[in-house]
Design an enzyme around this catalytic site. Structure first.
Site, PDB file in Angstrom:
ATOM      1  N   GLU A 193     -24.094  45.043  11.594  1.00  0.00           N
ATOM      2  CA  GLU A 193     -23.350  44.077  11.618  1.00  0.00           C
ATOM      3  C   GLU A 193     -23.387  42.913  11.233  1.00  0.00           C
ATOM      4  O   GLU A 193     -24.022  42.621  11.113  1.00  0.00           O
ATOM      5  CB  GLU A 193     -22.619  43.648  13.465  1.00  0.00           C
ATOM      6  CG  GLU A 193     -21.864  44.829  13.865  1.00  0.00           C
ATOM      7  CD  GLU A 193     -21.240  45.214  15.057  1.00  0.00           C
ATOM      8  OE1 GLU A 193     -20.773  43.278  15.596  1.00  0.00           O
ATOM      9  OE2 GLU A 193     -21.102  45.733  15.414  1.00  0.00           O
ATOM     10  N   HIS A 217     -12.983  35.476  13.334  1.00  0.00           N
ATOM     11  CA  HIS A 217     -12.999  37.350  12.756  1.00  0.00           C
ATOM     12  C   HIS A 217     -12.274  37.752  11.038  1.00  0.00           C
ATOM     13  O   HIS A 217     -10.802  37.114  11.157  1.00  0.00           O
ATOM     14  CB  HIS A 217     -12.537  38.340  13.873  1.00  0.00           C
ATOM     15  CG  HIS A 217     -13.737  39.677  13.230  1.00  0.00           C
ATOM     16  ND1 HIS A 217     -13.212  40.639  11.847  1.00  0.00           N
ATOM     17  CD2 HIS A 217     -14.583  39.883  13.357  1.00  0.00           C
ATOM     18  CE1 HIS A 217     -13.585  41.109  12.213  1.00  0.00           C
ATOM     19  NE2 HIS A 217     -14.825  41.043  13.573  1.00  0.00           N
ATOM     20  N   ARG A 277     -20.140  35.579   9.677  1.00  0.00           N
ATOM     21  CA  ARG A 277     -18.440  35.798   9.255  1.00  0.00           C
ATOM     22  C   ARG A 277     -17.967  34.138   9.739  1.00  0.00           C
ATOM     23  O   ARG A 277     -16.860  34.266   8.418  1.00  0.00           O
ATOM     24  CB  ARG A 277     -17.936  36.158  11.608  1.00  0.00           C
ATOM     25  CG  ARG A 277     -18.138  37.184  11.618  1.00  0.00           C
ATOM     26  CD  ARG A 277     -17.374  37.453  12.794  1.00  0.00           C
ATOM     27  NE  ARG A 277     -18.163  38.302  13.337  1.00  0.00           N
ATOM     28  CZ  ARG A 277     -18.080  38.957  14.823  1.00  0.00           C
ATOM     29  NH1 ARG A 277     -17.943  38.051  15.882  1.00  0.00           N
ATOM     30  NH2 ARG A 277     -18.569  40.069  14.867  1.00  0.00           N
ATOM     31  N   HIS A 290     -11.340  34.429  16.886  1.00  0.00           N
ATOM     32  CA  HIS A 290     -11.921  35.585  17.494  1.00  0.00           C
ATOM     33  C   HIS A 290     -13.179  35.042  19.045  1.00  0.00           C
ATOM     34  O   HIS A 290     -12.682  36.064  19.588  1.00  0.00           O
ATOM     35  CB  HIS A 290     -12.748  35.916  16.328  1.00  0.00           C
ATOM     36  CG  HIS A 290     -13.606  37.565  16.709  1.00  0.00           C
ATOM     37  ND1 HIS A 290     -12.683  38.618  17.347  1.00  0.00           N
ATOM     38  CD2 HIS A 290     -14.964  37.828  17.167  1.00  0.00           C
ATOM     39  CE1 HIS A 290     -13.496  39.619  17.930  1.00  0.00           C
ATOM     40  NE2 HIS A 290     -14.659  39.430  17.655  1.00  0.00           N
ATOM     41  N   ARG A 333     -21.723  32.233  16.568  1.00  0.00           N
ATOM     42  CA  ARG A 333     -22.157  32.993  16.986  1.00  0.00           C
ATOM     43  C   ARG A 333     -22.294  34.661  16.751  1.00  0.00           C
ATOM     44  O   ARG A 333     -21.661  34.874  15.235  1.00  0.00           O
ATOM     45  CB  ARG A 333     -21.319  33.990  18.073  1.00  0.00           C
ATOM     46  CG  ARG A 333     -21.558  35.400  18.757  1.00  0.00           C
ATOM     47  CD  ARG A 333     -20.562  35.612  20.209  1.00  0.00           C
ATOM     48  NE  ARG A 333     -19.884  36.060  19.268  1.00  0.00           N
ATOM     49  CZ  ARG A 333     -19.186  37.520  19.428  1.00  0.00           C
ATOM     50  NH1 ARG A 333     -19.928  38.111  19.202  1.00  0.00           N
ATOM     51  NH2 ARG A 333     -17.860  37.585  19.023  1.00  0.00           N
TER      52      ARG A 333
END
Ligand code: SIN
Length: 490
Positions: free
Chosen positions: A114, A230, A277, A335, A370
């Site tokens: 990811e 997100h 992200r 998110h 994060r």
């Protein structure tokens, strides 16, 4: 410190709350949740799995480097190293509980990739149904555990303090009846604040309730301006909890595009669609600002939909989109909250008797942004650490250093009326979303100040806006479009 005899109250039924409650055995636990079965949690919706350096070619140090890079080096380094070092142990513990992770053809744990990860190191359950799969097992464990007394359909709206120590909670049931529960310690595991934003991947219960409770008890907060957006929620409505399109889909080859099909991420970052992200979310936000839409194209992905992406597939089909033959409309969406109640790795807040764990807490591991699939990991590891610690203290009969004092209730106060909640969500989305500037933040602060008397959510939003205003430069997920970078406005 824990007081003998009374239960430990754990508020919240997400992964951090369940891991804490289970690890507290044999100490008696009252586990309190807002829904009857604890299903209203972001953990259940999590698609990405759990990051852990399991592969021989990987290492906790490499995992830590990626965590620090995503967090814009704003993380607490020692705690990051602890998290990454312990990650394989979290996978072991979950397997011991009965969680069955996906395996590859050789029978090894299947590792996905990811955003922000240099290598494939994410384990999943049921493909993109990781949160649901893990939570189903942990909920079953909780039901079987004799030390846990579960109570659903209740909301904690006040904390009982004796002197400066938390000694209980007040709950309201569905009929608004109040009940008081004494506690030898209170653990807030209430999740984040995503639902305070118009567009979110979070369930309605992620409204910052635990953060507001901690604040009214005088607990210190940390980094609350850092909200992760997100890049790819399915853009099927203007607001509310939108279905997530997991980043793992980009890990498997899906690409972001503008309206005319031009790639959105080419040339913007070496990792392109798998850049951290915050960077990808801003491009998606910008495409919406310019053209009113952004798209994710996964049509090249010929196989594996049912096995790896059943949740995405079902959400798309439910909205009349077949991702095998059509592009998916996507939007950025709030998110994850990196900020929260300031805690050490043991979950201790600045208030005696009050602990926080999971998304409501900020121990510094996530920094300013994060890394993907580090949140379930943190929930498991920190929940377990806190549960074991409090159970040990209880077993040693360690008594509280309350110093006595008078009892008093501190209460969060009224909720905003529904129509003002809608205004608040739109205001935060516009002003404190993926792109922020001084003028927008100031306007939003004025609006929230007007609503402050009417509901705790407006006061919480005011605190977030104040923190965002005072951090005048961009860092990680906190992007100030009006900040001067290298002599230019970007
Ligand atoms: C995702 O699957 O894209 C989300 C994973 C995460 O938030 O860690």
């Amino acid at each position: 410190m824990t007081r003998a005899r009374e239960p430990i109250v754990v508020v919240g039924g997400g992964i951090a709350g369940l891991a804490t409650a289970l690890s507290l055995a044999p100490w008696p636990v009252r586990l309190l949740c807002r829904t009857h079965d604890g299903s209203d949690t972001a953990s259940v919706l999590a698609q990405g799995g759990i990051a852990a350096a399991i592969d021989d070619a990987d290492s906790p140090a490499a995992h830590a480097l990626d965590t620090l890079a995503a967090g814009a080096q704003h993380n607490d380094q020692l705690r990051v190293h602890w998290l990454c070092q312990q990650a394989p142990e979290a996978i072991d513990w979950l397997q011991t509980q009965g969680v069955v992770f996906d395996r590859d053809a050789r029978g090894q744990l299947h590792l996905g990739r990811e955003g922000g990860h240099q290598v494939a190191r994410i384990v999943h359950v049921g493909g993109d149904a990781s949160g649901a799969g893990i939570m189903a097992v942990l909920r079953q464990r909780v039901q079987q555990a004799t030390h846990i007394q579960y109570r659903g359909d209740v909301e904690v709206d006040a904390l009982l303090l004796r002197g400066s120590t938390v000694e209980g909670v007040r709950i309201r049931d569905r009929r608004e009846r109040a009940h008081e529960i004494g506690a030898s310690a209170v653990v807030l595991a209430t999740g984040g604040i995503g639902a305070l934003f118009a567009r979110t991947s979070n369930p309605p219960g992620a409204d910052g309730n635990g953060l507001a409770l901690g604040l009214c008890a005088g607990a210190q907060i940390r980094d609350i301006e850092f909200v992760q957006f997100h890049p790819t929620a399915l853009c099927v409505a203007e607001s509310g909890c939108l279905p997530l399109i997991t980043e793992a889909l980009r890990g498997a080859g899906a690409r972001l595009q503008d309206h005319s099909g031009r790639p959105l991420m080419t040339g913007l970052h070496p990792q392109e669609d798998l850049a951290p992200r915050d960077i990808v979310a801003r491009q998606v936000w910008d495409a919406h600002r310019r053209e009113g839409a952004a798209w994710l194209d996964a049509r090249e992905l010929k196989r594996g939909w049912e096995r790896y992406f059943p949740t995405v597939m079902a959400a798309c089909l439910a909205h009349g989109i077949d991702p095998r033959t059509q592009r998916m409309p996507v939007t950025a969406a709030s998110h994850f909250h990196m900020g929260g109640l300031a805690v050490d790795l043991d979950g201790q807040t600045s208030v005696n008797g009050l602990y926080a764990v999971g998304e409501v807490a900020c121990n510094g591991v996530h920094g300013a942004n994060r890394l993907a699939s580090n949140s379930l990991l943190e929930g498991v590891l920190c929940g377990r650490r806190l549960g074991v610690l409090l159970a040990d203290r209880g077993a040693q009969n360690m008594t509280p250093k309350t110093g006595g004092g008078r009892y008093r209730w501190v209460t969060r106060g009224n909720s905003l009326p529904a129509e003002l909640m809608a205004d608040l969500r739109s205001t935060l989305w516009r002003a404190a979303g993926p792109v922020r500037d001084a003028a927008g933040l100031q306007q939003a602060s004025q609006a929230c100040a007007q609503w402050a008397e009417q509901g705790w959510q407006a006061r919480l939003a005011s605190d977030l806006l104040a923190a965002a205003r005072s951090r005048a430069h961009s860092l990680g997920s906190h992007y100030r479009a009006d900040a001067l970078i290298g002599g230019e406005f970007r």
